[in-house]
Design a protein around this motif. Structure first.
Motif, short mmCIF file in Angstrom:
data_model
loop_
_atom_site.label_atom_id
_atom_site.label_comp_id
_atom_site.label_asym_id
_atom_site.label_seq_id
_atom_site.Cartn_x
_atom_site.Cartn_y
_atom_site.Cartn_z
N VAL A 274 60.91 -8.94 -48.54
CA VAL A 274 61.87 -8.07 -47.85
C VAL A 274 61.38 -7.79 -46.43
O VAL A 274 62.16 -7.78 -45.49
N GLU A 275 60.08 -7.59 -46.28
CA GLU A 275 59.52 -7.31 -44.96
C GLU A 275 59.78 -8.46 -43.99
O GLU A 275 60.14 -8.24 -42.84
N ALA B 4 63.48 -8.54 -43.17
CA ALA B 4 63.81 -7.41 -42.30
C ALA B 4 63.40 -7.69 -40.87
O ALA B 4 64.15 -7.40 -39.93
N VAL C 216 62.59 -2.31 -37.02
CA VAL C 216 62.55 -1.92 -38.42
C VAL C 216 61.89 -0.55 -38.49
O VAL C 216 60.75 -0.38 -38.07
N THR D 141 60.67 -0.36 -44.55
CA THR D 141 61.17 -1.10 -45.69
C THR D 141 60.67 -0.37 -46.93
O THR D 141 59.55 0.14 -46.95
N ALA E 181 65.86 -2.01 -46.18
CA ALA E 181 65.22 -1.84 -44.88
C ALA E 181 66.15 -1.00 -44.01
O ALA E 181 67.37 -1.07 -44.14
#
Length: 82
Positions: free
Chosen positions: A55-56, A59, A70, A73, A78
């Motif tokens: 996900v990081e 994002a 960002v 998250t 995010a």
């Protein structure tokens, strides 16, 4: 506004962008439009979108594509800020 302030504000934010199996490409314009209208946008990355990435990573890609930062998250979501 500092990052902790943005994180606190993001806590109760509803998800308004969903990233699915098409990846980030189909949602770049929508996310960018939302960021033009509001300070924070929360996106959820569905399992199909993640593939072999995190996900990081996704994002960061979406933030770069929308010229945003960002904020955080957490889990599969995010929060972005421009």
């Amino acid at each position: 506004m500092s990052n902790p302030d943005l994180r606190a504000e993001a806590h109760d934010l509803d998800v308004t962008v969903w990233v699915g199996k098409g990846g980030i490409e189909p949602v770049v314009d929508e996310c960018s439009d939302q960021l033009a209208d509001r300070k924070l946008v929360k996106a959820k990355f569905l399992r199909a979108a993640r593939g072999g990435t995190t996900v990081e990573e996704l994002a960061e890609e979406l933030a770069e594509a929308t010229n945003a930062d960002v904020v955080e998250t957490r889990g599969n979501t995010a929060v972005f800020h421009r």
